[in-house]
Scaffold this motif. Structure first.
Motif, PDB file in Angstrom:
ATOM      1  N   THR A 112       1.423   6.995   2.035  1.00 42.20           N
ATOM      2  CA  THR A 112       0.712   8.246   2.283  1.00 42.20           C
ATOM      3  C   THR A 112      -0.789   8.048   2.461  1.00 42.20           C
ATOM      4  O   THR A 112      -1.492   8.990   2.798  1.00 42.20           O
ATOM      5  N   ARG A 113      -1.273   6.860   2.243  1.00 38.56           N
ATOM      6  CA  ARG A 113      -2.709   6.587   2.380  1.00 38.56           C
ATOM      7  C   ARG A 113      -3.009   6.175   3.816  1.00 38.56           C
ATOM      8  O   ARG A 113      -2.317   5.336   4.392  1.00 38.56           O
ATOM      9  N   ARG A 138       0.844  -1.196   0.000  1.00 35.07           N
ATOM     10  CA  ARG A 138       0.000   0.000   0.000  1.00 35.07           C
ATOM     11  C   ARG A 138       0.880   1.246   0.000  1.00 35.07           C
ATOM     12  O   ARG A 138       2.022   1.222   0.426  1.00 35.07           O
ATOM     13  N   SER A 139       0.297   2.331  -0.434  1.00 31.50           N
ATOM     14  CA  SER A 139       1.000   3.612  -0.413  1.00 31.50           C
ATOM     15  C   SER A 139       1.217   4.040   1.033  1.00 31.50           C
ATOM     16  O   SER A 139       0.308   3.918   1.859  1.00 31.50           O
TER      17      SER A 139
END
Length: 177
Positions: A124-125, A121-122
């Motif tokens: 920043t998410r 996953r990113s």
């Protein structure tokens, strides 16, 4: 500190103990202006915590948490720089003290980044992979989580102060030959 602002009372509690510990070291090493700034920051966090305690009536948000992180980290770097703060301290001791004062924030950030990278996953998410969320999954209430994280911050700050003051073997001022 922005990543710590995900549970009522967590970011303010950790910032309060971190700022208080930084104030102790700053005042003890002659950085009166930074010591007073950190005392004011710790007191403001204590006042904010009254309203941010679960269930929170007010929230810190990005502006508050980023400001706390900037002021604490900038002050810590200045205080632990060799120019004014106990110039005979070795770099390793300075870095150790610096990292221990902000240990809870560093561990939370590292845990989140590693967990998100591992899951593909990113980073920043948003998600529920913060230390506070993990403690809640273990069954702790929101106030218990905030207290435990603040206690962890207090313990790491105490150890950091002991290291830079020479109270831990291998830390502090080097012994005379």
């Amino acid at each position: 500190f922005n990543l710590l602002d995900n549970t009522d009372g967590a970011a303010a509690g950790i910032a309060m103990v971190t700022a208080a510990a930084l104030a102790v070291w700053a005042l003890g090493t002659g950085w009166v202006s930074i010591g007073i700034l950190q005392l004011a920051l710790a007191a403001s966090c204590a006042g904010f915590l009254v309203h941010n305690w679960a269930p929170a009536r007010i929230f810190m948000g990005d502006a508050g948490s980023l400001f706390l992180g900037f002021v604490i980290s900038g002050s810590a770097v200045l205080v632990f720089a060799p120019a004014r703060s106990a110039p005979d301290l070795p770099w390793s001791t300075r870095i150790c003290g610096l990292l221990l004062l902000t240990f809870v924030a560093e561990v939370d950030t590292a845990t989140v980044v590693l967990a998100r990278r591992r899951a593909g996953r990113s980073i920043t998410r948003g998600g529920t992979d913060h230390a506070a969320h993990r403690l809640r999954t273990l069954g702790l209430s929101v106030p218990q989580t905030a207290v435990l994280l603040s206690a962890g911050g207090s313990a790491s700050c105490a150890v950091g102060l002991l290291v830079v003051a020479g109270g831990v073997p291998g830390g502090g001022t080097p012994a005379a030959p």
